[in-house]
Design an enzyme around this catalytic site. Structure first.
Site, PDB file in Angstrom:
ATOM      1  N   CYS B  86       0.839  -1.198   0.000  1.00 58.86           N
ATOM      2  CA  CYS B  86       0.000   0.000   0.000  1.00 58.86           C
ATOM      3  C   CYS B  86       0.880   1.256   0.000  1.00 58.86           C
ATOM      4  CB  CYS B  86      -0.965  -0.043   1.188  1.00 58.86           C
ATOM      5  SG  CYS B  86      -2.362   1.075   1.011  1.00 58.86           S
ATOM      6  N   HIS B 203      -3.983  -5.727   1.157  1.00 60.17           N
ATOM      7  CA  HIS B 203      -3.472  -5.952   2.514  1.00 60.17           C
ATOM      8  C   HIS B 203      -3.613  -7.400   2.954  1.00 60.17           C
ATOM      9  CE1 HIS B 203      -2.653  -1.775   3.426  1.00 60.17           C
ATOM     10  NE2 HIS B 203      -3.790  -1.452   2.856  1.00 60.17           N
ATOM     11  N   GLU B 205      -2.024  -8.737   5.166  1.00 62.55           N
ATOM     12  CA  GLU B 205      -1.878  -8.772   6.627  1.00 62.55           C
ATOM     13  C   GLU B 205      -3.224  -8.651   7.328  1.00 62.55           C
ATOM     14  OE1 GLU B 205      -1.134  -6.279   4.641  1.00 62.55           O
ATOM     15  OE2 GLU B 205      -1.091  -4.320   5.622  1.00 62.55           O
TER      16      GLU B 205
END
Lengths: 736, 229
Positions: B86, B203, B205
């Protein structure tokens, strides 16, 4: 000593929003005329925003205690014990007037302000919510306001890295000239590491940290305490400008400082800036405070004491540190690391006075206790709201088909999808969002645990307008129900009382009624108020908004794996309605949108039933007896079923309206205390319900054909409903 | 696998990244502050998401000139794997470690939702945990994710196999509907020529836990651990 240097005329007093009586009280407290700086300080402290002068008498009647309440109203935010040594810290606050004048910055700084209220108490914010109310979609300003407010909330919260997980958006012409932007933040902290604002220790240094002070937002607290007029937009310079990047640094710096052992007290500078933070900290500590305003980090040159004291520049905090040099050095190093201003601007004293200097020059001297003690408190005259007639459902014409009416309703501004809004909010950062926006309540996991917090904001202003007491109780009950529908146990609320001009007895009557209803609901549901905010004078050219007591609710669930969610899970499951359906159409969305009648008494709120039904449903979720759960609210059973189908892929429902009720009243009536659940086996649920004395009825089953069937020969495809549901808001925003 | 996460003022997904890395590798990553001039020797350097320096001027532009970036570039040039997610992707394109730029989303709005993400190649130390062509559901959350490069560059990186991920629709097709931000050729992530540096917008994560957002992001971290341990 004479520090009076400007002749204070009645015009100047009036411009500061002070009444003759209030000014007389100031003369008595000082024993002389105030100077402009002092007048400004009094004006801010005696504004409705800071003094709660019209609302205090009634707010005091709300229940604020429970074994799990660590801190009730009166601090920067409320604090509750959520078990395992952890506390949830939360509050809601309005930023209505600034958001109408300058929607992006107004909404952004509303988020910034409420975040500071929460992290100033030692919490790391873990979720933001908001409740937004705009004027009619036809009004020329509405589109611009929606776009600006949503972008402002997104711009601030996203940069801060706090997920925005839930909210509500409504449209009504009563908000054409006065939108509502209410922002709520929830944070987590160790229960034994909460920071408070009461100063202690004469001689201790007063530290200013954060961003520099500019001329923005001067008199914001006063502005938010008067009605709007046509020239209000000329007040644009009084709207603060937000800088979420600086606030992110301030958050990290404050949490780093709080991990040390150097802080005695800490308070954010919100409304009325340095004035209210200094007065509150010293006042709560029973001390005086002396500040040299020349030491305040200033963004602009030649700022006057008046401006420095009343600026509402954002991203600032006031801290009382321990007096030793090591503490100051440790604290200074942290703020240096985060490249934020850190200035010792004064000391605590034993004089009990707020003493303001500009270098060596004395520019203000006010005894704090008398100023706070003599703070105005009014028992405003009020008139109860006349009862509305109950709408006889049999007089409301039936639609050509139930699914046709459903198709219309689900594409109306108040019932359509808010995806356009919440996809602009980062609702996933922090990686703990267990129920995303669009459900009954959002759920956020407590990091490193199985535990979750269920969070929601609710109010049904049309109910409150028609019957303030019922509407106040309903707003509290709906948050309780939304939290319950996720399987969580509701623990406490924060409230945002948005009303018109309290000097009008009928408006004050709405306020009193709503408080009475809220109090009853809080007591019945064992659901205390721990923080809140009041926003009065929400009127433009004499026209008031709908009375809007927004409730923010927080609940806890022991294991997020057991949470209840809205979407249908599989075909051929029984659909059960918990709670009694009478077909109440008064004040329903159906009556308003289909028949064009916004009228009648709202559905009654039976708090004992609410509790019984809700406790029963929570038990079903806990034991894994249901596969989906949704509360029934705006739009009734039909809308609830549609939303459950829309949350799934390829599933539908086949249900039959209850005998003995008009089918459209059954489908769209808004009786309270109801839930729709699905289950593989309904028998056990019906038996348990009968044992508990809870009304429960199987109304049909889920299907695998992607159709919603409401009675014989009346069905609609869920994909058709989906496009109706999803398209309205993006289409509205894209139109010019 | 030892890893380091670079933290700028305004970085905000470093904790999420740290949790994902620790969960996969069993070792907590080192957090490296932007003013540190030397990044310790690690197996992987991660530039996480956020708004470094407030994204004032241009997303990632100021971070690209911070002290720690000199060390990062040096290590990258010696082959230490670097991953930018990002805002980290934006930083890596600003530094020139990766080709192309990231512009404002085509819809001019911040966008947060799950997207379909197609793994273009499993032949890298970052994507070895996935199958070629596998379609993942991973969230995006950004304002400036609109990948752009001139056609010549796009042709070249495609030929070199430097496209790591593309946005796809629900059916796994590379359509406009499946492209959340207007990225050229639906590109969501790219490698450097040597495939030792990877940048992408989504993302993973935030997709490592079945209870909150699914597990489609795990493959990336598990693959990295296998490749670098």
């Amino acid at each position: 000593m004479s520090i009076t240097n400007t002749a204070i005329t009645p015009e100047i007093v009036a411009e500061h929003g002070l009444s003759e009586d209030e000014y007389a009280s100031i003369l008595k407290i000082l024993g002389r005329e105030p100077n402009m700086t002092e007048l400004g300080v009094f004006s801010a402290m005696y504004s409705e925003h800071c003094s709660y002068k019209s609302s205090k008498k009634w707010l005091k009647t709300l229940p604020t205690e429970a074994p799990h309440v660590i801190q009730g109203p009166g601090e920067n935010a409320g604090v509750i014990d959520i078990g395992d040594g952890e506390a949830a810290i939360f509050k809601i606050e309005s930023h209505n007037h600034p958001s109408f004048i300058e929607p992006y910055q107004g909404a952004a700084t509303g988020v910034g302000g409420i975040l500071r209220d929460v992290f100033t108490m030692g919490a790391r914010p873990i979720a933001n919510l908001n409740a937004l109310r705009f004027g009619s979609p036809d009004h020329p300003k509405t589109r611009h306001l929606v776009g600006g407010v949503v972008a402002g909330i997104a711009g601030y919260g996203n940069c801060m890295g706090i997920p925005t997980v839930a909210g509500e958006v409504n449209f009504h012409p009563a908000y054409n000239g006065n939108i509502l932007v209410n922002a709520m933040t929830v944070g987590l902290a160790p229960a034994d590491r909460i920071f408070y604002s009461a100063a202690a220790g004469a001689g201790n240094p007063v530290i200013y940290v954060g961003a520099k002070t500019g001329r923005d937002g001067i008199h914001g607290a006063t502005m938010s305490s008067t009605e709007f007029s046509e020239d209000s937009e000329e007040k644009r310079p009084t709207v603060q400008v937000g800088d979420p990047f600086t606030e992110k640094l301030l958050l990290e710096a404050c949490l780093e400082l709080m991990a040390t052992d150097t802080i005695i007290a800490i308070q954010d500078m919100g409304a009325a800036g340095l004035t209210s933070s200094a007065v509150e900290m010293a006042g709560k500590g029973g001390l005086g405070i002396e500040m040299d305003l020349a030491k305040v980090p200033a963004r602009e040159e030649n700022m006057k004491p008046y401006e420095l004291m009343l600026s509402e520049s954002q991203e600032r905090m006031l801290i009382i540190l321990k007096p030793d040099a090591a503490s100051e050095a440790e604290a200074r190093a942290i703020f240096d690391k985060w490249e934020l201003d850190f200035a010792v601007i004064g000391t605590l004293t034993t004089t009990g006075h707020l003493v303001l200097k500009m270098g060596d020059e004395l520019v203000g001297d006010i005894p704090i206790a008398p100023m706070v003690d003599e703070s105005p408190e009014y028992d405003r005259p009020w008139e109860p709201t006349a009862a509305s007639a109950v709408v006889d459902a049999s007089t409301v014409p039936a639609p050509a088909s139930l699914t046709g009416a459903l198709k219309s309703l689900i594409g109306t501004p108040d019932l359509c999808s808010r995806r356009w809004v919440w996809e602009q909010y980062d609702h996933l950062i922090m990686g703990d969002t267990a129920i995303r926006p669009g459900g009954d309540a959002a759920m956020v996991r407590v990091r490193d645990s199985k535990k979750g917090l269920a969070l929601t904001v609710d109010c049904t202003p049309r109910y409150v307008k028609a019957a303030p007491e019922t509407g106040g109780a309903q707003a509290v009950a709906e948050t309780w129900r939304n939290i319950t529908a996720t399987g969580a146990k509701p623990l406490a609320i924060t409230n945002n009382m948005n009303f018109g001009n309290p000097q009008k007895p009928q408006i004050m009557g709405q306020f009193v009624g709503a408080i009475n209803g809220m109090r009853a609901a809080c007591i019945a549901l064992d659901y205390p108020v721990v923080s809140g905010n009041v926003s009065l004078y929400n009127e433009t050219e004499g026209a008031a908004i709908l009375p809007t007591p927004v409730i923010g609710g927080v609940g806890v669930i022991a294991d997020i794996e057991k949470r209840g969610t809205v979407a249908f899970k599989a075909a051929d499951e029984a659909i059960v309605v918990i709670g009694e359906t009478t077909g109440w159409l008064g004040q329903s969305i159906y009556l308003r949108e289909i028949e064009g009648r916004e009228e009648g008494a709202p559905p009654p709120v039976d708090l004992a039933l609410e509790k019984k039904n809700g406790d029963f449903v929570r038990g079903l979720i806990e034991t894994g007896s249901v596969t989906a759960c949704h509360d029934v609210s705006d739009g009734g059973i039909a809308i609830a079923l549609a939303e459950m189908a829309l949350g799934a892929k390829g599933l539908g429902a086949d249900v039959t309206p209850e005998d003995g009720l008009a089918a459209h009243a059954w489908a769209f009536g808004e009786d309270q205390a109801r839930y729709v659940v699905t289950a593989k086996n309904a028998e056990g649920i019906l038996k348990a319900a009968a044992d508990a004395g809870v009304p429960a009825a199987v109304i049909g089953k889920t299907t695998g054909n992607g159709e919603l069937k409401l009675g014989t020969g009346d069905s609609i495809s869920v994909s058709m409903l989906r496009s109706q549901f999803e398209d309205w808001l993006p289409d509205f925003m894209a139109a010019s | 696998m030892k890893s380091a996460i670079i933290v700028f003022p305004g970085t905000n997904r470093e904790r999420d990244m740290a949790i994902a890395l620790e969960k996969a590798s069993g070792t907590a990553p080192l957090m490296v502050w932007h003013k540190d001039s030397e990044i310790p020797d690690v197996d992987l350097i991660v530039v996480p998401g956020g708004f470094s320096y407030g994204d004032y001027l241009r997303a990632g532009a100021m971070a690209a000139h911070s002290p720690v970036l000199r060390s990062l570039k040096e290590k990258a040039s010696k082959g230490t794997p670097v991953m930018g997610v990002c805002n980290g992707f934006q930083v890596l394109t600003e530094t020139g470690l990766l080709p192309g730029v990231l512009m404002r989303n085509a819809g001019l709005k911040f966008i947060c939702r799950n997207v379909g993400l197609k793994v273009e190649t499993s032949q890298s130390l970052f994507t070895g945990g996935y199958e070629d062509g596998q379609v993942l559901s991973i969230p995006v959350a950004h304002n400036d994710g609109n990948y752009f490069a001139d056609n010549e560059t796009l042709d070249r990186i495609e030929q070199n196999g430097q496209v790591a991920f593309r946005y796809v629709d629900e059916d796994g097709a590379m359509t406009e509907a499946g492209n959340p931000n207007g990225s050229a050729r639906n590109i969501a992530g790219v490698f450097n020529k040597e495939k030792t540096v990877l940048g992408f917008m989504p993302h993973p994560e935030n997709a490592i836990d079945p209870a909150v957002g699914g597990t489609d992001g795990r493959g990336l971290f598990d693959g990295l651990v296998r490749a670098l341990s």
